[in-house]
Write a protein that holds these residues in place. Structure first.
Motif, short mmCIF file in Angstrom:
data_model
loop_
_atom_site.label_atom_id
_atom_site.label_comp_id
_atom_site.label_asym_id
_atom_site.label_seq_id
_atom_site.Cartn_x
_atom_site.Cartn_y
_atom_site.Cartn_z
N SER A 123 0.84 -1.19 0.00
CA SER A 123 0.00 0.00 0.00
C SER A 123 0.88 1.25 0.00
CB SER A 123 -0.90 -0.01 1.23
OG SER A 123 -1.78 1.09 1.19
N GLY A 124 0.62 2.16 -0.94
CA GLY A 124 1.38 3.39 -1.06
C GLY A 124 2.58 3.29 -1.98
N ALA A 125 2.94 2.08 -2.41
CA ALA A 125 4.11 1.90 -3.27
C ALA A 125 3.80 2.30 -4.71
CB ALA A 125 4.59 0.45 -3.22
N ARG A 126 4.87 2.63 -5.45
CA ARG A 126 4.73 3.06 -6.85
C ARG A 126 5.60 2.18 -7.74
NH1 ARG A 126 3.46 8.96 -7.38
NH2 ARG A 126 2.51 9.48 -5.39
N TYR A 127 5.16 2.06 -9.01
CA TYR A 127 5.93 1.34 -10.01
C TYR A 127 5.93 2.18 -11.28
CZ TYR A 127 7.01 -2.12 -13.64
OH TYR A 127 7.55 -2.80 -14.70
N PRO A 128 7.09 2.78 -11.64
CA PRO A 128 7.17 3.55 -12.89
C PRO A 128 7.71 2.67 -14.01
CG PRO A 128 9.07 4.03 -11.52
CD PRO A 128 8.23 3.03 -10.77
N TYR A 129 7.20 2.90 -15.23
CA TYR A 129 7.74 2.22 -16.41
C TYR A 129 7.68 3.18 -17.59
CZ TYR A 129 8.73 -0.99 -20.13
OH TYR A 129 9.32 -1.59 -21.21
N LYS A 130 8.82 3.31 -18.32
CA LYS A 130 8.90 4.18 -19.48
C LYS A 130 8.63 3.35 -20.74
CE LYS A 130 11.77 7.62 -21.75
NZ LYS A 130 13.01 8.41 -21.65
N PHE A 131 7.56 3.74 -21.46
CA PHE A 131 7.19 3.06 -22.71
C PHE A 131 7.95 3.72 -23.87
CE2 PHE A 131 3.67 2.07 -19.92
CZ PHE A 131 3.41 0.74 -20.20
N THR A 132 8.75 2.93 -24.58
CA THR A 132 9.56 3.47 -25.68
C THR A 132 9.04 3.08 -27.05
OG1 THR A 132 11.06 1.58 -25.51
CG2 THR A 132 11.64 3.57 -24.25
N LYS A 133 8.25 2.01 -27.13
CA LYS A 133 7.77 1.53 -28.43
C LYS A 133 6.25 1.61 -28.49
CE LYS A 133 11.55 -1.75 -29.00
NZ LYS A 133 11.91 -3.14 -29.10
N PRO A 134 5.71 2.08 -29.65
CA PRO A 134 4.25 2.07 -29.81
C PRO A 134 3.70 0.65 -29.75
CG PRO A 134 5.29 3.46 -31.47
CD PRO A 134 6.39 2.70 -30.79
N GLY A 135 2.48 0.54 -29.31
CA GLY A 135 1.81 -0.76 -29.23
C GLY A 135 0.75 -0.75 -28.15
N THR A 136 0.12 -1.89 -27.99
CA THR A 136 -0.90 -2.07 -26.96
C THR A 136 -0.34 -3.03 -25.92
OG1 THR A 136 -2.67 -1.69 -28.54
CG2 THR A 136 -3.27 -2.81 -26.50
N TYR A 137 -0.31 -2.60 -24.69
CA TYR A 137 0.28 -3.36 -23.59
C TYR A 137 -0.83 -3.74 -22.61
CZ TYR A 137 4.61 -1.48 -25.47
OH TYR A 137 5.67 -1.15 -26.30
N LYS A 138 -1.21 -5.01 -22.65
CA LYS A 138 -2.24 -5.52 -21.72
C LYS A 138 -1.52 -6.04 -20.48
CE LYS A 138 -5.60 -6.72 -25.23
NZ LYS A 138 -6.57 -7.70 -25.70
N TYR A 139 -2.08 -5.71 -19.34
CA TYR A 139 -1.47 -6.15 -18.09
C TYR A 139 -2.53 -6.52 -17.07
CZ TYR A 139 -2.43 -1.40 -16.42
OH TYR A 139 -3.04 -0.23 -16.06
N LEU A 140 -2.07 -7.17 -16.00
CA LEU A 140 -2.96 -7.60 -14.92
C LEU A 140 -2.21 -7.58 -13.60
CD1 LEU A 140 -1.85 -10.66 -14.24
CD2 LEU A 140 -3.25 -11.26 -16.19
N CYS A 141 -2.91 -7.86 -12.54
CA CYS A 141 -2.29 -8.08 -11.23
C CYS A 141 -2.15 -9.59 -11.08
CB CYS A 141 -3.17 -7.52 -10.10
SG CYS A 141 -2.60 -7.99 -8.45
#
Length: 169
Positions: free
Chosen positions: A137-155
């Motif tokens: 709780s309260g934590a962060r996750y940064p990610y830099k997207f460099t390539k175009p596309g569709t990125y599907k994600y989940l927990c």
């Protein structure tokens, strides 16, 4: 049918006994007038510093009814939908990603912020670059997207939680 008084209602004596018990306990009252007297007339007396409105010695009028909050329309604490913290952020709250679909330009850093009390991950579905550790709780996750596309994600802890980041040129 020797179980009851009426052949079609074999458990009538048990039902009458249960209703008598409910009435004796004062669980069913209608108005306080005979024969509907409730707990206030059944020997219940207020404790020190307390009074029962409408009873002898009470400090308030009989029509005073304590105001109760309207829980039918009030939202429980913490159940309001999450609002992203910034334009390129995804808030994790109430077991969901908010927004569930985000569009950004290539070169943008997206930051996920966990606002739930339980941990969550940000994990690409199938092959993909998103692989966070469990976010407390309260934590962060940064990610830099460099390539175009569709990125599907989940927990990965709660696989029913899923969302998409679309990256454009």
């Amino acid at each position: 049918m020797s179980h009851g008084i009426h052949p079609r209602i074999p458990r009538l004596p048990a039902l009458i006994g249960a209703l008598a018990l409910i009435g004796a306990l004062g669980l069913v009252t209608a108005c306080g007038d005979p024969p509907h007297r409730g707990p206030a007339s059944a020997g219940i007396t207020p404790g020190a510093g307390q009074s029962l409105p409408g009873r002898p010695g009470s400090t308030g009028p009989a029509s005073v009814i304590p105001e109760m909050p309207n829980t039918a329309t009030a939202a429980p604490t913490g159940s309001a939908p999450a609002t992203p913290v910034g334009p390129n952020s995804v808030t994790i709250k109430n077991l969901a990603f908010h927004p569930a679909a985000l569009t950004v330009k290539a070169g943008t850093t997206v930051t996920w912020i966990n606002q739930d009390p339980e941990p969550h991950t940000v994990t690409s579905q199938g092959q993909g670059p998103l692989r966070s550790a469990a976010l407390a709780s309260g934590a962060r996750y940064p990610y830099k997207f460099t390539k175009p596309g569709t990125y599907k994600y989940l927990c990965s802890i709660h696989p029913f939680m899923h969302a998409t980041v679309t990256v454009t040129q």
